[in-house]
Motif scaffolding. Structure first.
Motif, PDB file in Angstrom:
ATOM      1  N   ALA A 225       0.964  -1.265  -0.141  1.00  0.00           N
ATOM      2  CA  ALA A 225       0.130   0.009   0.110  1.00  0.00           C
ATOM      3  C   ALA A 225       0.711   1.325  -0.052  1.00  0.00           C
ATOM      4  CB  ALA A 225      -1.077  -0.015   1.392  1.00  0.00           C
ATOM      5  N   VAL A 226       1.950   1.293   0.809  1.00  0.00           N
ATOM      6  CA  VAL A 226       2.506   2.380   1.154  1.00  0.00           C
ATOM      7  C   VAL A 226       3.632   2.667  -0.161  1.00  0.00           C
ATOM      8  CG1 VAL A 226       4.460   3.605   2.371  1.00  0.00           C
ATOM      9  CG2 VAL A 226       2.523   2.339   3.492  1.00  0.00           C
ATOM     10  N   THR A 227       4.142   1.437  -0.773  1.00  0.00           N
ATOM     11  CA  THR A 227       4.981   1.743  -1.911  1.00  0.00           C
ATOM     12  C   THR A 227       4.089   2.258  -3.206  1.00  0.00           C
ATOM     13  OG1 THR A 227       6.312  -0.360  -1.292  1.00  0.00           O
ATOM     14  CG2 THR A 227       6.304   0.164  -3.777  1.00  0.00           C
ATOM     15  N   LYS A 228       2.920   1.915  -3.205  1.00  0.00           N
ATOM     16  CA  LYS A 228       1.933   2.346  -4.351  1.00  0.00           C
ATOM     17  C   LYS A 228       1.896   3.987  -4.052  1.00  0.00           C
ATOM     18  CE  LYS A 228      -2.761   1.767  -5.797  1.00  0.00           C
ATOM     19  NZ  LYS A 228      -3.928   0.849  -5.727  1.00  0.00           N
ATOM     20  N   ASN A 229       1.763   4.489  -2.616  1.00  0.00           N
ATOM     21  CA  ASN A 229       1.718   5.868  -2.623  1.00  0.00           C
ATOM     22  C   ASN A 229       2.988   6.590  -2.932  1.00  0.00           C
ATOM     23  OD1 ASN A 229      -0.697   5.686  -1.365  1.00  0.00           O
ATOM     24  ND2 ASN A 229      -0.090   5.826   0.752  1.00  0.00           N
ATOM     25  N   PHE A 230       4.039   5.822  -2.711  1.00  0.00           N
ATOM     26  CA  PHE A 230       5.353   6.402  -3.098  1.00  0.00           C
ATOM     27  C   PHE A 230       5.446   6.571  -4.529  1.00  0.00           C
ATOM     28  CE2 PHE A 230       7.064   5.369   1.160  1.00  0.00           C
ATOM     29  CZ  PHE A 230       8.214   6.530   1.141  1.00  0.00           C
ATOM     30  N   GLN A 231       4.923   5.501  -5.357  1.00  0.00           N
ATOM     31  CA  GLN A 231       5.033   5.672  -6.658  1.00  0.00           C
ATOM     32  C   GLN A 231       4.202   6.755  -7.656  1.00  0.00           C
ATOM     33  OE1 GLN A 231       7.135   3.322  -8.603  1.00  0.00           O
ATOM     34  NE2 GLN A 231       6.783   4.932  -9.986  1.00  0.00           N
ATOM     35  N   LYS A 232       2.988   6.879  -6.808  1.00  0.00           N
ATOM     36  CA  LYS A 232       2.060   7.822  -7.156  1.00  0.00           C
ATOM     37  C   LYS A 232       2.874   9.214  -7.123  1.00  0.00           C
ATOM     38  CE  LYS A 232      -2.381   9.622  -6.143  1.00  0.00           C
ATOM     39  NZ  LYS A 232      -2.435  10.969  -5.941  1.00  0.00           N
ATOM     40  N   TYR A 233       3.276   9.533  -6.142  1.00  0.00           N
ATOM     41  CA  TYR A 233       3.896  10.859  -5.754  1.00  0.00           C
ATOM     42  C   TYR A 233       5.152  11.155  -6.494  1.00  0.00           C
ATOM     43  CZ  TYR A 233       0.588  11.178  -1.724  1.00  0.00           C
ATOM     44  OH  TYR A 233      -0.588  11.081  -1.101  1.00  0.00           O
ATOM     45  N   TYR A 234       5.716  10.118  -6.854  1.00  0.00           N
ATOM     46  CA  TYR A 234       7.012  10.044  -7.737  1.00  0.00           C
ATOM     47  C   TYR A 234       6.732  10.435  -9.045  1.00  0.00           C
ATOM     48  CZ  TYR A 234      11.397   8.526 -10.269  1.00  0.00           C
ATOM     49  OH  TYR A 234      12.328   8.780 -11.010  1.00  0.00           O
ATOM     50  N   ASP A 235       5.570   9.366  -9.652  1.00  0.00           N
ATOM     51  CA  ASP A 235       5.245   9.691 -10.990  1.00  0.00           C
ATOM     52  C   ASP A 235       4.695  11.161 -11.151  1.00  0.00           C
ATOM     53  OD1 ASP A 235       5.911   7.120 -11.458  1.00  0.00           O
ATOM     54  OD2 ASP A 235       3.639   6.489 -11.299  1.00  0.00           O
ATOM     55  N   GLU A 236       4.090  11.769 -10.095  1.00  0.00           N
ATOM     56  CA  GLU A 236       3.623  13.060 -10.284  1.00  0.00           C
ATOM     57  C   GLU A 236       4.646  14.185 -10.044  1.00  0.00           C
ATOM     58  OE1 GLU A 236       0.424  13.103  -7.207  1.00  0.00           O
ATOM     59  OE2 GLU A 236      -0.740  11.976  -8.379  1.00  0.00           O
ATOM     60  N   GLY A 237       5.853  13.681  -9.737  1.00  0.00           N
ATOM     61  CA  GLY A 237       6.963  14.849  -9.386  1.00  0.00           C
ATOM     62  C   GLY A 237       6.915  15.201  -8.164  1.00  0.00           C
ATOM     63  N   ARG A 238       6.105  14.668  -7.076  1.00  0.00           N
ATOM     64  CA  ARG A 238       5.923  15.321  -5.782  1.00  0.00           C
ATOM     65  C   ARG A 238       6.670  14.374  -4.872  1.00  0.00           C
ATOM     66  NH1 ARG A 238       0.870  16.098  -3.971  1.00  0.00           N
ATOM     67  NH2 ARG A 238       0.141  14.004  -4.550  1.00  0.00           N
ATOM     68  N   LEU A 239       7.997  13.613  -4.991  1.00  0.00           N
ATOM     69  CA  LEU A 239       8.453  12.913  -4.140  1.00  0.00           C
ATOM     70  C   LEU A 239       9.926  13.501  -3.798  1.00  0.00           C
ATOM     71  CD1 LEU A 239       7.815  10.499  -2.219  1.00  0.00           C
ATOM     72  CD2 LEU A 239       9.114   9.071  -3.861  1.00  0.00           C
ATOM     73  N   ASN A 240      10.196  14.920  -3.633  1.00  0.00           N
ATOM     74  CA  ASN A 240      11.313  15.324  -3.413  1.00  0.00           C
ATOM     75  C   ASN A 240      11.465  15.459  -2.083  1.00  0.00           C
ATOM     76  OD1 ASN A 240      11.462  16.089  -6.283  1.00  0.00           O
ATOM     77  ND2 ASN A 240      10.017  17.725  -5.991  1.00  0.00           N
TER      78      ASN A 240
ATOM     79  N   ASN B  18      -0.814  14.446   0.496  1.00  0.00           N
ATOM     80  CA  ASN B  18       0.659  13.847   0.272  1.00  0.00           C
ATOM     81  C   ASN B  18       0.902  12.967   1.250  1.00  0.00           C
ATOM     82  OD1 ASN B  18       0.448  15.260   2.663  1.00  0.00           O
ATOM     83  ND2 ASN B  18       1.723  17.093   1.857  1.00  0.00           N
ATOM     84  N   HIS B  19      -0.137  12.658   2.010  1.00  0.00           N
ATOM     85  CA  HIS B  19       0.063  11.310   3.076  1.00  0.00           C
ATOM     86  C   HIS B  19       0.596   9.927   2.374  1.00  0.00           C
ATOM     87  CE1 HIS B  19      -1.163   9.076   6.631  1.00  0.00           C
ATOM     88  NE2 HIS B  19      -1.403   8.300   5.957  1.00  0.00           N
ATOM     89  N   LEU B  20       1.645   9.635   3.202  1.00  0.00           N
ATOM     90  CA  LEU B  20       2.351   8.371   2.762  1.00  0.00           C
ATOM     91  C   LEU B  20       2.041   7.351   3.560  1.00  0.00           C
ATOM     92  CD1 LEU B  20       6.060   9.558   1.820  1.00  0.00           C
ATOM     93  CD2 LEU B  20       4.418   8.221   0.168  1.00  0.00           C
ATOM     94  N   PHE B  21       1.963   7.241   5.028  1.00  0.00           N
ATOM     95  CA  PHE B  21       1.620   6.170   5.835  1.00  0.00           C
ATOM     96  C   PHE B  21       1.427   6.798   7.365  1.00  0.00           C
ATOM     97  CE2 PHE B  21       6.212   5.802   5.333  1.00  0.00           C
ATOM     98  CZ  PHE B  21       6.554   5.614   6.636  1.00  0.00           C
ATOM     99  N   THR B  22       0.827   6.200   8.181  1.00  0.00           N
ATOM    100  CA  THR B  22       0.659   6.479   9.415  1.00  0.00           C
ATOM    101  C   THR B  22       1.604   5.883  10.350  1.00  0.00           C
ATOM    102  OG1 THR B  22      -1.718   7.077   9.127  1.00  0.00           O
ATOM    103  CG2 THR B  22      -1.126   6.778  11.324  1.00  0.00           C
ATOM    104  N   ILE B  23       1.930   6.405  11.629  1.00  0.00           N
ATOM    105  CA  ILE B  23       2.708   5.664  12.630  1.00  0.00           C
ATOM    106  C   ILE B  23       1.819   5.395  13.716  1.00  0.00           C
ATOM    107  CG2 ILE B  23       4.694   6.239  13.919  1.00  0.00           C
ATOM    108  CD1 ILE B  23       5.487   8.252  11.726  1.00  0.00           C
ATOM    109  N   LYS B  24       2.235   4.479  14.520  1.00  0.00           N
ATOM    110  CA  LYS B  24       1.608   4.118  15.742  1.00  0.00           C
ATOM    111  C   LYS B  24       1.599   5.242  16.738  1.00  0.00           C
ATOM    112  CE  LYS B  24       1.741   0.362  19.200  1.00  0.00           C
ATOM    113  NZ  LYS B  24       2.449  -0.844  19.776  1.00  0.00           N
ATOM    114  N   HIS B  25       0.391   5.425  17.216  1.00  0.00           N
ATOM    115  CA  HIS B  25       0.227   6.448  18.445  1.00  0.00           C
ATOM    116  C   HIS B  25       1.279   6.427  19.410  1.00  0.00           C
ATOM    117  CE1 HIS B  25      -2.153   9.620  20.372  1.00  0.00           C
ATOM    118  NE2 HIS B  25      -1.881   8.723  21.600  1.00  0.00           N
ATOM    119  N   GLY B  26       1.655   7.404  19.863  1.00  0.00           N
ATOM    120  CA  GLY B  26       2.764   7.499  20.943  1.00  0.00           C
ATOM    121  C   GLY B  26       4.106   7.488  20.296  1.00  0.00           C
TER     122      GLY B  26
END
Length: 140
Positions: A39-54, A80-88
């Protein structure tokens, strides 16, 4: 040896892959590391393809710490969300650990702006991170 799912990037000018994230965590019981990686790799790829993974950055969404693709001056949003981290957990610590920036190249990779946000410049990471061998998954 256990295979750990990883988000990797192909760096054409180096003719090799760099590992961005190794997904060992079982933080979210409904998500296996493999499913989360996909799921997260898909987000990375999307932002990369859009030129937004700087840049990778840290922030909060819906009260939870997150990692996002925000450049200095931007905040983390649903766009621009990639992934959520465990609370705390501190997102800056997690970002640092996830991308292995503690191996001597941290000063080259990290960009700290005047606020409390951490920014990792991706081009430096692509240029400096160790190359890794990639083994295709059996079902790909």
């Amino acid at each position: 040896e256990t295979n750990i799912p990883a988000t990797v990037a192909w760096v054409p000018k180096r003719k090799g892959h760099v590992r961005l994230i190794a997904w060992k965590s079982q933080y979210f019981s409904s998500w296996s590391p493999k499913k989360r990686c996909e799921a997260v790799t898909k987000n990375f790829q999307k932002y990369y393809d859009e030129g937004r993974l700087n840049y990778l950055s840290t922030g909060r969404r819906n009260g939870l710490p997150v990692i996002c693709a925000a450049k200095p001056g931007e905040t983390c949003t649903k766009n621009n969300h990639l992934f959520t981290i465990k609370h705390g957990h501190n997102p800056k610590d997690v970002l640092g650990r996830l991308i292995n920036i503690t191996e001597g190249t941290a000063s080259d990779i990290l960009y700290q702006n005047s606020g409390n946000q951490l920014h990792v410049e991706m081009q430096n990471l692509f240029d400096e991170a160790p190359l890794v061998k990639v083994k295709d998954s059996p079902n790909s």
